[in-house]
Design an enzyme around this catalytic site. Structure first.
Site, PDB file in Angstrom:
ATOM      1  CE  LYS A   1      -9.516  -1.956  14.112  1.00 15.39           C
ATOM      2  NZ  LYS A   1      -8.402  -2.097  13.181  1.00 15.39           N
TER       3      LYS A   1
ATOM      4  CE  LYS B   1     -11.854   1.328  10.578  1.00 15.84           C
ATOM      5  NZ  LYS B   1     -11.136   1.925   9.493  1.00 15.84           N
TER       6      LYS B   1
ATOM      7  CE  LYS C   1       8.235 -13.848 -13.056  1.00 10.84           C
ATOM      8  NZ  LYS C   1       8.905 -13.655 -14.324  1.00 10.84           N
TER       9      LYS C   1
ATOM     10  CG  PHE D   1      -3.305   6.426  12.775  1.00  6.67           C
ATOM     11  CD1 PHE D   1      -2.488   5.977  13.798  1.00  6.67           C
ATOM     12  CD2 PHE D   1      -3.141   7.722  12.310  1.00  6.67           C
ATOM     13  CE1 PHE D   1      -1.532   6.801  14.369  1.00  6.67           C
ATOM     14  CE2 PHE D   1      -2.184   8.556  12.863  1.00  6.67           C
ATOM     15  CZ  PHE D   1      -1.377   8.095  13.888  1.00  6.67           C
TER      16      PHE D   1
ATOM     17  CG  ASN E   1      -0.260   0.008   2.516  1.00  4.61           C
ATOM     18  OD1 ASN E   1       0.367   1.001   2.865  1.00  4.61           O
ATOM     19  ND2 ASN E   1      -0.333  -1.104   3.255  1.00  4.61           N
TER      20      ASN E   1
ATOM     21  CG  ASP F   1      -7.464  -4.726   6.615  1.00  3.47           C
ATOM     22  OD1 ASP F   1      -6.993  -4.704   7.767  1.00  3.47           O
ATOM     23  OD2 ASP F   1      -8.005  -3.740   6.086  1.00  3.47           O
TER      24      ASP F   1
HETATM   25  N1  CTP Z   1      -4.497  -2.415  11.981  1.00  2.00           N
HETATM   26  C1  CTP Z   1      -3.885  -3.463  12.636  1.00  2.00           C
HETATM   27  N2  CTP Z   1      -3.844  -4.694  12.059  1.00  2.00           N
HETATM   28  C2  CTP Z   1      -4.426  -4.921  10.866  1.00  2.00           C
HETATM   29  C3  CTP Z   1      -5.063  -3.861  10.202  1.00  2.00           C
HETATM   30  C4  CTP Z   1      -5.071  -2.613  10.794  1.00  2.00           C
HETATM   31  O1  CTP Z   1      -3.362  -3.248  13.725  1.00  2.00           O
HETATM   32  N3  CTP Z   1      -4.371  -6.127  10.347  1.00  2.00           N
HETATM   33  C5  CTP Z   1      -4.517  -1.098  12.640  1.00  2.00           C
HETATM   34  C6  CTP Z   1      -3.835  -0.006  11.885  1.00  2.00           C
HETATM   35  O2  CTP Z   1      -2.482   0.119  12.241  1.00  2.00           O
HETATM   36  C7  CTP Z   1      -4.628   1.233  12.273  1.00  2.00           C
HETATM   37  C8  CTP Z   1      -6.016   0.679  12.442  1.00  2.00           C
HETATM   38  O3  CTP Z   1      -5.864  -0.699  12.752  1.00  2.00           O
HETATM   39  O4  CTP Z   1      -4.209   1.752  13.514  1.00  2.00           O
HETATM   40  C9  CTP Z   1      -6.817   0.800  11.168  1.00  2.00           C
HETATM   41  O5  CTP Z   1      -7.997   0.132  11.348  1.00  2.00           O
HETATM   42  P1  CTP Z   1      -8.668  -0.743  10.201  1.00  2.00           P
HETATM   43  O6  CTP Z   1      -9.991  -1.153  10.715  1.00  2.00           O
HETATM   44  O7  CTP Z   1      -7.820  -1.826   9.723  1.00  2.00           O
HETATM   45  O8  CTP Z   1      -8.761   0.294   9.090  1.00  2.00           O
HETATM   46  P2  CTP Z   1      -8.819  -0.018   7.595  1.00  2.00           P
HETATM   47  O9  CTP Z   1      -7.651  -0.820   7.129  1.00  2.00           O
HETATM   48  O10 CTP Z   1      -9.035   1.283   6.950  1.00  2.00           O
HETATM   49  O11 CTP Z   1     -10.072  -1.001   7.602  1.00  2.00           O
HETATM   50  P3  CTP Z   1     -11.513  -0.932   6.968  1.00  2.00           P
HETATM   51  O12 CTP Z   1     -11.309  -1.499   5.648  1.00  2.00           O
HETATM   52  O13 CTP Z   1     -12.301  -1.770   7.893  1.00  2.00           O
HETATM   53  O14 CTP Z   1     -11.925   0.516   7.017  1.00  2.00           O
END
Ligand code: CTP
Length: 410
Positions: free
Chosen positions: A341, A337, A286, A323, A206, A275
């Site tokens: 969390k 969130k 490969k 975040f 990303n 995620d």
């Molecule tokens: N985070 C984490 N572990 C993951 C994914 C995210 O600890 N596997 C943390 C990130 O570091 C950030 C927060 O969770 O602090 C973001 O939340 P998240 O719900 O994952 O946000 P998005 O990726 O934007 O998810 P969504 O698609 O649900 O909006």
């Protein structure tokens, strides 16, 4: 009272350095001004000489200047070296250790903290060469006062305007009497993206640069914390003085965070963690292309922050910060969130807005806590980082128990 060396380089905003000098004097400090040759074309050395009541150093070739090896004396005596304004050229020379004039020689000779206030045309500021030079200086522990956005003297509109004299003086004063409110505290910050390997040559990643997390880490360290950064793959260099654990995937980041969570006073999850990851792990060899479409099955990664929230339940520490990068209904999603969390603070931002989110050094954020929402204007990530660290320091002083740090007396 301390002696501050103020280096003025040749930009149109050199006149603002006069006000910076006055503000430092008003705060009780003595100031010695050093000017580049170009700076003297914008402001007369006499102006600085009159207000500082010291000889202004414009060249190392002035007769007499070497009798007392002036740059060495000033290098030793100064408690801070402030460069304002710092042009693209001066920043480049500082980054590469050139010492062709007094200002740059002083930068190499001094052991004092260095604070740089850049000012230049917006395209010069954005140029990869300037950005790389700024990163290089940042990685060596140089401090910055971010330039502002707006109408520039060259007629363009954008980032590059010298920060206001009050902001520059405030940053200088902070460095002269640093707040050490996190001394003895242990802080863990995750930063950057994660890469999920598909095969030995491809990955899912990303656009996170790691800038936000690295700013939080640098701020907490400057305030005395023992900081470990769990850093995903990024080209940004962490500031000096941070412990760095480099990871690649979400799984590696999870393992590193679990290893660090005991004894931490605060954990800030600023990393953009994937995620999803390829189900069953990366292919051993490969993946060769075929005629038809390719289907990749992804499986969920561990939500590290949610995992920390569950683990922390029933414990008083650490303070947990996450975040939320959203493109709509920012505050509602962030509030959900935070509850799901079980964390203390969610820093929410709308990444669809210009100046917020990935690959820029500004952000527009809101703090979402159990007590409600507080929104902030567009500001430098370094300024937002200071707010996040303020939040952590506030929570810790309000009663989260202090865990003994290495080297502390029992
Ligand atoms: N985070 C984490 N572990 C993951 C994914 C995210 O600890 N596997 C943390 C990130 O570091 C950030 C927060 O969770 O602090 C973001 O939340 P998240 O719900 O994952 O946000 P998005 O990726 O934007 O998810 P969504 O698609 O649900 O909006």
């Amino acid at each position: 009272m301390a002696l501050v060396a103020v280096g003025v380089s040749g930009g149109i905003s050199a006149y603002k350095a006069v006000e910076v000098v006055r503000l430092l004097q008003k705060a009780g400090h003595e100031v010695a001004v050093v000017m580049t040759r170009a700076a003297t074309r914008f402001v007369g050395p006499l102006t600085f000489e009159a207000i500082t009541r010291r000889r202004v150093i414009t060249s190392q070739w002035t007769p007499g200047a070497n009798a007392d090896i002036e740059h060495i004396a000033l290098a030793t005596d100064a408690a801070l070296f402030l460069v304002a304004p710092a042009t693209a050229n001066t920043i480049a020379r500082l980054a590469h250790g050139l010492a062709g004039d007094f200002l740059t020689s002083l930068a190499l000779a001094t052991r004092a903290p260095v604070l740089v206030a850049p000012a230049m045309n917006t395209h010069m500021y954005d140029h990869p060469a300037t950005q790389a030079n700024l990163d290089l200086l940042r990685s060596r522990g140089v401090h910055f006062v971010e330039p502002g956005e707006g109408y520039l003297a060259c007629g363009w509109v954008g980032k590059g305007r010298l920060a206001e004299p009050e902001a520059i003086a405030a940053a200088a004063l902070r460095l002269l009497s640093p707040v050490r409110d996190l001394a003895g505290r242990r802080v863990v910050v995750t930063a950057g993206p994660t890469f999920e390997d598909l095969d030995p040559v491809r990955y899912l990643g990303n656009r996170s640069s790691g800038r936000m997390g690295l700013s939080v880490a640098a701020d907490a360290a400057a305030r005395g914390a023992d900081v470990t950064v769990v850093l995903g793959p990024t080209s940004l260099e962490p500031a000096a003085g941070l412990r760095v654990v480099r990871v690649r995937s979400a799984r590696e980041m999870h393992t590193a965070v679990v290893g660090l969570r005991d004894g931490a006073d605060a954990i800030v999850m600023a990393a953009a963690v994937a995620d999803y990851t390829p189900a069953g792990g990366a292919a051993g060899g490969k993946v060769k292309k075929q005629d038809g479409p390719l289907t990749v099955t992804l499986e969920r990664t561990v939500d590290i922050l949610a995992d920390l929230g569950r683990w922390r339940a029933g414990r008083a520490a650490p303070v947990l910060v996450g975040f939320a990068a959203e493109t709509s209904d920012v505050l509602a999603y962030a509030a959900r969130k935070r509850e799901a969390k079980q964390v203390d603070l969610i820093v929410a931002n709308d990444v669809s807005q210009p100046g917020a989110g990935f690959e820029v050094d500004t952000n527009i954020a809101s703090f979402v806590t159990a007590a409600g929402v507080q929104s902030f204007p567009l500001e430098a990530k370094t300024a937002l980082a200071a707010r996040i660290v303020d939040f952590i320091a506030g929570r810790l002083s309000a009663g989260a128990p202090r865990t003994p740090a290495q080297g502390d007396q029992a």
